[in-house]
Design an enzyme around this catalytic site. Structure first.
Site, PDB file in Angstrom:
ATOM      1  N   GLU A  23      -0.581  -9.311  -0.256  1.00 16.82           N
ATOM      2  CA  GLU A  23      -2.014  -9.631  -0.132  1.00 16.82           C
ATOM      3  C   GLU A  23      -2.700  -9.779  -1.493  1.00 16.82           C
ATOM      4  OE1 GLU A  23      -2.375  -6.391   2.697  1.00 16.82           O
ATOM      5  OE2 GLU A  23      -3.532  -7.739   3.971  1.00 16.82           O
ATOM      6  N   ALA A  33       0.866  -1.177   0.000  1.00 14.23           N
ATOM      7  CA  ALA A  33       0.000   0.000   0.000  1.00 14.23           C
ATOM      8  C   ALA A  33       0.901   1.225   0.000  1.00 14.23           C
ATOM      9  CB  ALA A  33      -0.882  -0.031   1.235  1.00 14.23           C
ATOM     10  N   GLY A  49       0.484  -4.938   1.168  1.00 15.17           N
ATOM     11  CA  GLY A  49      -0.642  -5.079   0.237  1.00 15.17           C
ATOM     12  C   GLY A  49      -0.263  -5.795  -1.056  1.00 15.17           C
ATOM     13  N   GLU A  94       3.716  -5.130   7.560  1.00 12.97           N
ATOM     14  CA  GLU A  94       2.987  -4.001   8.153  1.00 12.97           C
ATOM     15  C   GLU A  94       3.359  -3.718   9.610  1.00 12.97           C
ATOM     16  OE1 GLU A  94       1.647  -6.487   6.437  1.00 12.97           O
ATOM     17  OE2 GLU A  94       0.227  -5.709   4.962  1.00 12.97           O
TER      18      GLU A  94
HETATM   19  N1  COA Z   1       4.596   3.269  -0.509  1.00 19.85           N
HETATM   20  C1  COA Z   1       5.016   4.435  -1.021  1.00 19.85           C
HETATM   21  N2  COA Z   1       6.215   4.634  -1.569  1.00 19.85           N
HETATM   22  C2  COA Z   1       7.039   3.571  -1.613  1.00 19.85           C
HETATM   23  C3  COA Z   1       6.697   2.328  -1.100  1.00 19.85           C
HETATM   24  C4  COA Z   1       5.400   2.173  -0.541  1.00 19.85           C
HETATM   25  N3  COA Z   1       4.949   1.012  -0.052  1.00 19.85           N
HETATM   26  N4  COA Z   1       7.730   1.469  -1.274  1.00 19.85           N
HETATM   27  C5  COA Z   1       8.690   2.166  -1.883  1.00 19.85           C
HETATM   28  N5  COA Z   1       8.286   3.450  -2.072  1.00 19.85           N
HETATM   29  C6  COA Z   1       9.025   4.547  -2.693  1.00 19.85           C
HETATM   30  C7  COA Z   1      10.162   5.015  -1.791  1.00 19.85           C
HETATM   31  O1  COA Z   1       9.681   5.931  -0.825  1.00 19.85           O
HETATM   32  C8  COA Z   1      11.099   5.655  -2.809  1.00 19.85           C
HETATM   33  O2  COA Z   1      10.615   6.929  -3.115  1.00 19.85           O
HETATM   34  P1  COA Z   1      11.669   8.154  -3.346  1.00 19.85           P
HETATM   35  O3  COA Z   1      12.389   7.765  -4.608  1.00 19.85           O
HETATM   36  O4  COA Z   1      10.785   9.333  -3.504  1.00 19.85           O
HETATM   37  O5  COA Z   1      12.541   8.179  -2.135  1.00 19.85           O
HETATM   38  C9  COA Z   1      10.889   4.771  -4.052  1.00 19.85           C
HETATM   39  O6  COA Z   1       9.655   4.073  -3.866  1.00 19.85           O
HETATM   40  C10 COA Z   1      11.986   3.739  -4.187  1.00 19.85           C
HETATM   41  O7  COA Z   1      12.078   3.018  -2.970  1.00 19.85           O
HETATM   42  P2  COA Z   1      13.441   2.890  -2.091  1.00 19.85           P
HETATM   43  O8  COA Z   1      13.079   2.595  -0.688  1.00 19.85           O
HETATM   44  O9  COA Z   1      14.328   4.065  -2.339  1.00 19.85           O
HETATM   45  O10 COA Z   1      14.072   1.627  -2.821  1.00 19.85           O
HETATM   46  P3  COA Z   1      15.045   0.544  -2.180  1.00 19.85           P
HETATM   47  O11 COA Z   1      15.457  -0.303  -3.319  1.00 19.85           O
HETATM   48  O12 COA Z   1      16.080   1.170  -1.327  1.00 19.85           O
HETATM   49  O13 COA Z   1      14.113  -0.328  -1.185  1.00 19.85           O
HETATM   50  C11 COA Z   1      12.145  -1.554  -0.539  1.00 19.85           C
HETATM   51  C12 COA Z   1      13.036  -1.051  -1.696  1.00 19.85           C
HETATM   52  C13 COA Z   1      10.940  -2.233  -1.172  1.00 19.85           C
HETATM   53  C14 COA Z   1      12.930  -2.576   0.298  1.00 19.85           C
HETATM   54  C15 COA Z   1      11.706  -0.369   0.335  1.00 19.85           C
HETATM   55  O14 COA Z   1      11.196   0.659  -0.515  1.00 19.85           O
HETATM   56  C16 COA Z   1      10.611  -0.711   1.319  1.00 19.85           C
HETATM   57  O15 COA Z   1      10.878  -1.332   2.323  1.00 19.85           O
HETATM   58  N6  COA Z   1       9.354  -0.251   1.032  1.00 19.85           N
HETATM   59  C17 COA Z   1       8.265  -0.382   1.955  1.00 19.85           C
HETATM   60  C18 COA Z   1       7.721  -1.766   1.938  1.00 19.85           C
HETATM   61  C19 COA Z   1       6.568  -1.928   2.896  1.00 19.85           C
HETATM   62  O16 COA Z   1       6.679  -1.874   4.097  1.00 19.85           O
HETATM   63  N7  COA Z   1       5.393  -2.170   2.308  1.00 19.85           N
HETATM   64  C20 COA Z   1       4.206  -2.443   3.041  1.00 19.85           C
HETATM   65  C21 COA Z   1       3.266  -1.328   2.952  1.00 19.85           C
HETATM   66  S1  COA Z   1       1.689  -1.839   3.623  1.00 19.85           S
END
Ligand code: COA
Length: 258
Positions: free
Chosen positions: A114, A66, A111, A134
């Site tokens: 999910e 999400a 999500g 989450e």
């Molecule tokens: N919602 C909104 N934005 C997200 C996102 C999410 N779930 N996951 C990644 N992004 C965005 C980041 O904020 C970043 O934005 P920016 O370029 O403006 O800084 C962009 O996507 C790239 O992500 P980044 O974190 O820089 O890439 P990474 O390769 O270092 O790490 C992940 C990738 C997936 C490991 C990391 O982004 C992450 O842990 N995301 C959250 C995952 C999560 O908890 N999801 C559950 C949500 S319910």
């Protein structure tokens, strides 16, 4: 054919492919994207898709969850509306009249995991990473994970994944039964296309009934599920595909499905 900014819907014969297309956000699902998925599922059904593939754009992510930047400041009623939208999309995947394959081509968190759980089959690349993450955002899975995950992986593993928010690799996900197959990154598209094409060649009414019957197994008592299966089973008699399938077997020829 409709056009959306955050997803793509393409067709190849009877196979529809729905690609979440926000690679700069790792395909995170904001409201616009969820609504687009809902519309695209309706369109794929109207166009007569006999199998559907769900995947993510870019090299890194299936769906990274999400949209956290959207969620951060939500009030409880706003969060409720977002949860309802996510649930609706997951339900529509689960009830899509043809089989749905999640082609997990990278991160599938929160999500994203999910949505994959609501699909019929899951194929992941070797470097995919999957998790109900989450807890580390101070919330719990809100689009069906607490209900669908334990059915796939069992209660203990589901509790571990949800309590610890662990990010597991595709091999571990396969060992837990969370994904059905793991393939090399460069083979995912071809492999999934082959699976989907095989499904698209099966008799569609029977496949739809099989999916409905299997879905019931999770929703009802065994007694009611068995009654439901009997009803679906007998309802297929008299259809073109039933007559043709059995006739072809008895005539020793290939069937021609409707
Ligand atoms: N919602 C909104 N934005 C997200 C996102 C999410 N779930 N996951 C990644 N992004 C965005 C980041 O904020 C970043 O934005 P920016 O370029 O403006 O800084 C962009 O996507 C790239 O992500 P980044 O974190 O820089 O890439 P990474 O390769 O270092 O790490 C992940 C990738 C997936 C490991 C990391 O982004 C992450 O842990 N995301 C959250 C995952 C999560 O908890 N999801 C559950 C949500 S319910």
């Amino acid at each position: 054919m409709s056009e959306w900014d955050t997803i793509r819907l393409t067709f190849d014969g009877g196979v529809a492919t729905l690609t979440v297309d926000r690679p700069d956000r790792l395909n995170a699902l904001n409201v616009e994207t969820l609504e687009a998925i809902e519309e695209a599922l309706a369109e794929a059904d109207e166009e007569g898709a006999r199998a559907l593939v769900l995947t993510g754009a870019g090299e890194d992510a299936f769906v990274a969850g999400a949209d956290i930047s959207y969620m951060r400041d939500l009030s409880t009623p706003e969060a409720q509306a977002y949860a309802e939208l996510g649930h609706r999309v997951a339900d529509k995947l689960e009830r899509f009249p043809a089989p749905v394959i999640a082609a997990i081509n990278g991160y599938a968190f929160g999500g994203g995991c999910e949505l994959a759980l609501a699909c019929d089959l899951r194929v992941a690349t070797e470097d995919a990473v999957i998790g109900q993450t989450e807890i580390d955002l101070g919330i719990i899975p809100g689009w069906g994970g607490s209900q669908r995950l334990p059915r796939l992986v069992g209660d203990e593993i589901a509790r571990r994944l949800i309590f610890f928010g662990e990010r597991i690799d595709a091999q571990d996900a396969h060992e837990h039964g969370l994904v059905g197959e793991v393939v090399a990154g460069d083979q995912l598209d071809d492999h999934v296309a082959e699976l989907a094409a095989d499904l698209a060649e099966k008799p569609a009414y029977a496949l739809r009934a099989a999916k409905e019957a299997l879905n019931q197994a999770h929703e009802t008592s065994q007694e009611a599920g068995l009654r439901y299966e009997r009803r679906l089973w007998s309802g297929l008699f008299g259809t073109h595909d039933q007559r043709e399938g059995m006739g072809a077997f008895l005539d020793d020829r290939e069937p021609e499905w409707e």
